[in-house]
Design an enzyme around this catalytic site. Structure first.
Site, PDB file in Angstrom:
ATOM      1  N   CYS A  64      -1.129   0.922  29.750  1.00  0.00           N
ATOM      2  CA  CYS A  64      -0.971  -0.034  28.807  1.00  0.00           C
ATOM      3  C   CYS A  64      -2.238  -0.027  27.839  1.00  0.00           C
ATOM      4  O   CYS A  64      -3.304  -0.297  28.567  1.00  0.00           O
ATOM      5  CB  CYS A  64      -0.668  -1.490  29.417  1.00  0.00           C
ATOM      6  SG  CYS A  64      -0.684  -2.888  28.339  1.00  0.00           S
TER       7      CYS A  64
ATOM      8  N   ASN B 155       9.872   2.384  25.222  1.00  0.00           N
ATOM      9  CA  ASN B 155       9.425   1.259  24.362  1.00  0.00           C
ATOM     10  C   ASN B 155       9.752   1.647  22.844  1.00  0.00           C
ATOM     11  O   ASN B 155       9.660   2.868  22.495  1.00  0.00           O
ATOM     12  CB  ASN B 155       7.985   1.267  24.348  1.00  0.00           C
ATOM     13  CG  ASN B 155       7.367   0.995  25.718  1.00  0.00           C
ATOM     14  OD1 ASN B 155       7.401  -0.082  26.442  1.00  0.00           O
ATOM     15  ND2 ASN B 155       6.788   2.010  26.563  1.00  0.00           N
TER      16      ASN B 155
ATOM     17  N   THR C  16      -0.301   1.148  23.343  1.00  0.00           N
ATOM     18  CA  THR C  16       0.018   2.836  23.517  1.00  0.00           C
ATOM     19  C   THR C  16       1.400   2.823  22.546  1.00  0.00           C
ATOM     20  O   THR C  16       1.303   4.030  21.786  1.00  0.00           O
ATOM     21  CB  THR C  16       0.648   3.243  24.856  1.00  0.00           C
ATOM     22  OG1 THR C  16       1.816   2.199  25.153  1.00  0.00           O
ATOM     23  CG2 THR C  16      -0.321   3.092  25.740  1.00  0.00           C
TER      24      THR C  16
ATOM     25  N   GLU D 202       9.495  -3.956  24.107  1.00  0.00           N
ATOM     26  CA  GLU D 202       8.547  -3.265  25.396  1.00  0.00           C
ATOM     27  C   GLU D 202       9.424  -3.273  26.560  1.00  0.00           C
ATOM     28  O   GLU D 202      10.197  -4.635  26.861  1.00  0.00           O
ATOM     29  CB  GLU D 202       7.330  -3.973  25.699  1.00  0.00           C
ATOM     30  CG  GLU D 202       6.184  -3.711  24.767  1.00  0.00           C
ATOM     31  CD  GLU D 202       4.714  -3.876  25.516  1.00  0.00           C
ATOM     32  OE1 GLU D 202       4.649  -3.488  26.723  1.00  0.00           O
ATOM     33  OE2 GLU D 202       3.734  -4.626  24.759  1.00  0.00           O
ATOM     34  N   ARG D 203       9.570  -2.284  26.983  1.00  0.00           N
ATOM     35  CA  ARG D 203      10.372  -2.019  28.542  1.00  0.00           C
ATOM     36  C   ARG D 203       9.486  -2.845  29.491  1.00  0.00           C
ATOM     37  O   ARG D 203       8.370  -2.999  29.193  1.00  0.00           O
ATOM     38  CB  ARG D 203      10.738  -0.663  28.730  1.00  0.00           C
ATOM     39  CG  ARG D 203       9.337   0.181  29.185  1.00  0.00           C
ATOM     40  CD  ARG D 203       9.788   1.342  29.886  1.00  0.00           C
ATOM     41  NE  ARG D 203       8.329   1.896  30.151  1.00  0.00           N
ATOM     42  CZ  ARG D 203       8.402   3.242  30.955  1.00  0.00           C
ATOM     43  NH1 ARG D 203       9.691   3.738  31.056  1.00  0.00           N
ATOM     44  NH2 ARG D 203       7.194   3.718  31.292  1.00  0.00           N
TER      45      ARG D 203
ATOM     46  N   ASN E  93       4.140  -4.865  35.077  1.00  0.00           N
ATOM     47  CA  ASN E  93       4.827  -5.457  33.909  1.00  0.00           C
ATOM     48  C   ASN E  93       5.152  -6.569  34.404  1.00  0.00           C
ATOM     49  O   ASN E  93       5.102  -7.103  35.425  1.00  0.00           O
ATOM     50  CB  ASN E  93       6.080  -4.684  33.614  1.00  0.00           C
ATOM     51  CG  ASN E  93       5.662  -3.076  32.994  1.00  0.00           C
ATOM     52  OD1 ASN E  93       5.063  -3.233  32.215  1.00  0.00           O
ATOM     53  ND2 ASN E  93       6.407  -1.991  33.544  1.00  0.00           N
TER      54      ASN E  93
ATOM     55  N   CYS F 197       1.439  -3.877  21.040  1.00  0.00           N
ATOM     56  CA  CYS F 197       1.480  -2.594  22.225  1.00  0.00           C
ATOM     57  C   CYS F 197       0.540  -1.570  21.839  1.00  0.00           C
ATOM     58  O   CYS F 197       0.624  -1.026  20.662  1.00  0.00           O
ATOM     59  CB  CYS F 197       2.895  -2.370  22.215  1.00  0.00           C
ATOM     60  SG  CYS F 197       3.166  -0.810  23.386  1.00  0.00           S
TER      61      CYS F 197
END
Length: 260
Positions: free
Chosen positions: A74, A172, A201, A189-190, A65, A199
């Site tokens: 991801c 997320n 996913t 997003e985290r 990340n 994003c």
């Protein structure tokens, strides 16, 4: 020591990619990863990936990340690393590679700029009041909204990500508005700890949650618009399990260079 890097983006979700096929990854400096991803003091990216060799798959994907920590799966990163592997000559039209959530199959266009990535099957969707919660390789919270273009995604997304339920492991947070012929999605997003342009996913989770919400079964195809462009999701859904899941969208080389 200088490191060769490549910058890719998939629907505005951007990544630093590094070819690490000649030696195994070890002693990763998480602070260095975070500095490279910093948008003012580094290259700037939502995440960083190492592509390494694997004796049973075409390659292995290691995703970090933007905060420097090792990440979960991801989706857009997966599509970008497939395009990168084609650029390196490791694969041609299709591939089987290993990621943190297991093996993935992908097919890639002739020009190397469109990737269909197979995602994991999903059999469990939970509820948190009106929202849906599921894991598509990364954990996601999906909430339906109206007038999504004017929503303060940073503040509302952050308040959910750090509430008592999710703050320990993080989640997320996706907001979706049904536009009729497509879904409009925005995501906090985290790991990035901000809204991102896309994003992978996340949009996969949104498409599944909306299929369940609308009691839509069979072979489902969903067009999704995110801040960074258009993505397509398709899967089979029998009312219990989502299978044959594909995340489809652009994956483009932005530039390459060297960094100390």
């Amino acid at each position: 020591m200088k490191i060769n890097f490549f910058k890719y983006q998939g629907a505005g979700n951007d990544f630093i990619l590094i070819d690490h096929t000649e030696s195994p990854i070890k002693n990763i400096d998480n602070e260095l990863v975070a500095n490279l991803c910093h948008r003012r003091f580094g290259i700037g990216a939502d995440g960083l990936m190492f592509l390494t060799a694997h004796d049973q798959y075409d390659f292995e994907m290691h995703y970090f990340n933007a905060d420097g920590n090792l990440g979960s799966m991801c989706g857009n990163g997966g599509r970008c690393i497939v395009a990168f592997a084609k650029h390196l000559g490791i694969i041609n039209k299709e591939t089987n590679f290993l990621a943190v959530d297991g093996p993935h199959y992908a097919r890639i266009s002739e020009n190397g700029e469109w990737v269909d990535l197979q995602m994991i099957d999903v059999a469990t969707i939970d509820r948190d009041k009106e929202a849906y919660v599921l894991n598509t390789g990364s954990p996601h919270y999906v909430a339906l909204k109206t007038d999504l273009k004017n929503l303060d995604v940073f503040q509302e997304g952050r308040s959910i990500r750090y509430n008592e339920t999710y703050k320990e492991k993080g989640i997320n947070v996706n907001f979706v508005e049904d536009k009729g012929d497509h879904l409009f999605v925005r995501t906090y997003e985290r790991g990035v700890e901000d809204e991102t342009y896309a994003c992978g996913t996340g949009v996969t989770a949104v498409a599944m949650a909306m299929a369940k919400h609308n009691e839509q079964t069979g072979h489902v195809k969903t067009d999704i618009k995110v801040l960074g462009g258009d993505i397509k999701i398709e899967f089979d859904y029998d009312g219990e399990t989502f299978s044959n899941v594909f995340l489809c969208g652009p994956a483009k080389l932005v530039f390459e260079g060297e960094v100390d």
